[in-house]
Design an enzyme around this catalytic site. Structure first.
Site, PDB file in Angstrom:
ATOM      1  N   ASP A  13       0.818  -1.223   0.000  1.00 38.68           N
ATOM      2  CA  ASP A  13       0.000   0.000   0.000  1.00 38.68           C
ATOM      3  C   ASP A  13       0.848   1.268   0.000  1.00 38.68           C
ATOM      4  OD1 ASP A  13      -2.441  -1.571   0.328  1.00 38.68           O
ATOM      5  OD2 ASP A  13      -1.800  -1.856   2.397  1.00 38.68           O
ATOM      6  N   HIS A  41      -4.014  -1.673  -6.349  1.00 41.58           N
ATOM      7  CA  HIS A  41      -3.341  -0.396  -6.514  1.00 41.58           C
ATOM      8  C   HIS A  41      -4.298   0.580  -7.183  1.00 41.58           C
ATOM      9  CE1 HIS A  41      -1.894  -3.377  -9.529  1.00 41.58           C
ATOM     10  NE2 HIS A  41      -2.276  -2.474 -10.399  1.00 41.58           N
TER      11      HIS A  41
END
EC number: 6.3.4.4
Length: 429
Positions: A13, A41
């Site tokens: 992340d 993503h």
């Protein structure tokens, strides 16, 4: 042009999609080399459109770029088709997406076993996404997996599914008290899905190596992050593959001597999803501030991310195990309005100062952060496009992270948009 590897340097992340999107216009190929739809993503285009991708490489959003799901990836056929349909519904050209014949397929029984196993483990669970990733990799290593190319031969596919379910149905029924799966039903489902992606199946190793020989630029895009690597991460709270740079060569079929640059992605604070140790985790108003300002919710799971201050011990470790040459620092804008910004420079473990990653799981669980405080800044930095436009304290913070991490910070994200980036050094130069 040699290949470039893009690596998450923390627990995932970090903003890898933003980095790929920034480089996209100068790339010919983007390759996903490991993992599955257990990570996501997000890419924000200049017009404000936001795309959340889980399996398909983020280069799909850049016209003219060929995209590859490599042999190291585990592919859920249903997720692949759903993601393609979602992109095509928004007028994204997906014709350039190729699928490695040697990638493994996540089968319905992988998902079923993953979900019931996590429930069975209770408070001892690892915190998987329940999407069948681990069980699929287990079958791959045990040499009983189903590969993408198997959908081109119904006889082989049927034999593999029947053999797998002979054992897995015993597990589902006798251990977990679940219903057995019908082999023919599983085969029919997968073959039906394959009708929509069979034309994408290719020898992607050959195509990628030929592209490099022609002088084209190939970006190898990892999912998740260094500390989730099955070998180099905070085991057992890890994924089932190798997001680190060594996995890029294995998961794409490109030789390591073809890789020239390893671009690490670092968030300017630290986050983690799921279980496992996290030395700098915050449980106060600062943790809430980072979560709110940074929008820290998992793209794939929707789970709130745990938040903490920047951990230089982890960054140094990531630099070392990946051979990182450059860093892309993301979300610097999130720290605006903080009076002081702590950086974890070392740990205290059993009364001793430790500046490197602990050797054992027990030591890491006992690690207490040793902080160095940097002065904060109040200015809105989202419009900065050069390093010199940043406030002096923000510049000092970046330089200190660069010094502690052991690799130059070449790019800095000051907002979610593609254009909200400061480029200090050209990583493709």
């Amino acid at each position: 042009m040699p290949a470039i590897v893009l690596i998450g340097a923390q627990w995932g992340d970090e903003g890898k999609g933003k980095a790929t999107d920034l480089l996209g216009g100068r790339l010919q190929w983007v390759v996903r080399y490991q993992g599955g739809n257990n990570a996501g993503h997000t890419v924000v285009l200049p017009n404000g459109d936001k795309f959340a991708l889980h399996l398909i490489p983020s280069g799909i959003l850049t016209p003219g770029v060929r995209n590859v799901i490599g042999n190291g990836v585990v592919v859920d056929p249903g997720v692949l088709l759903d993601e393609l349909a979602g992109l095509e519904a928004r007028d994204v050209d997906t014709s350039g997406l190729l699928l490695s014949a040697d990638a493994h397929l996540i089968m319905p029984y992988h998902v079923a076993i993953d979900k019931v196993t996590e429930r069975f483990l209770g408070n001892k669970k690892i915190g998987t996404t329940g999407r069948g990733i681990g069980p699929c990799y287990q079958d791959k290593v045990a040499r009983v997996g189903v590969r993408v190319a198997d959908v081109l031969d119904e006889k082989i596919l049927t034999q593999k599914v029947e053999a797998a379910l002979e054992f897995k149905n015993q597990v589902l029924v006798k251990i977990y008290n679940r219903r057995a799966l019908d082999p023919q039903q599983v085969v029919d489902e997968v073959l039906g899905q394959a009708e929509s992606f069979a034309h994408r199946i290719a020898d992607t190793r050959l195509q990628l190596n030929e592209a490099l020989e022609r002088g084209e630029t190939v970006l190898l895009e990892g999912s998740q992050g260094t500390l989730l690597d099955v070998d180099h991460g905070t085991y057992p709270y890890v994924t089932s593959s190798n997001p680190t740079s060594g996995g890029a060569a294995v998961g794409s079929g490109i030789g390591p001597n073809k890789i020239s640059t390893v671009l690490g992605i670092l968030k300017c604070y630290t986050t983690r999803v799921g279980s496992g140790p996290f030395p700098t985790e915050l449980f106060d108003q600062y943790g809430e501030f980072l979560a709110k300002q940074g929008g820290e919710v998992g793209v794939t799971t929707g789970r709130a991310r745990r938040c903490g201050w920047f951990d230089a011990v982890i960054a140094r470790y990531a630099t070392r195990v990946n051979g990182i040459t450059d860093y892309f620092l993301t979300k610097l804008d999130v720290l605006s309005s903080l009076e002081r910004v702590p950086i974890c420079v070392a740990y205290e473990i059993d009364g001793q100062r430790v500046e490197q990653m602990p050797t054992t799981q027990t030591e890491f669980h006992h690690a207490k952060p040793i902080y160095e405080e940097m002065p904060g800044w109040w200015e809105d930095i989202s419009a900065a496009r050069t390093f010199e436009e940043l406030p002096a304290n923000a510049q000092a913070y970046v330089r200190r992270l660069e010094e502690l991490s052991g690799a130059r910070i070449s790019c800095i994200g000051v907002g979610p948009g593609r254009d909200q980036t400061i480029v200090r050094h050209d990583v493709l130069g």
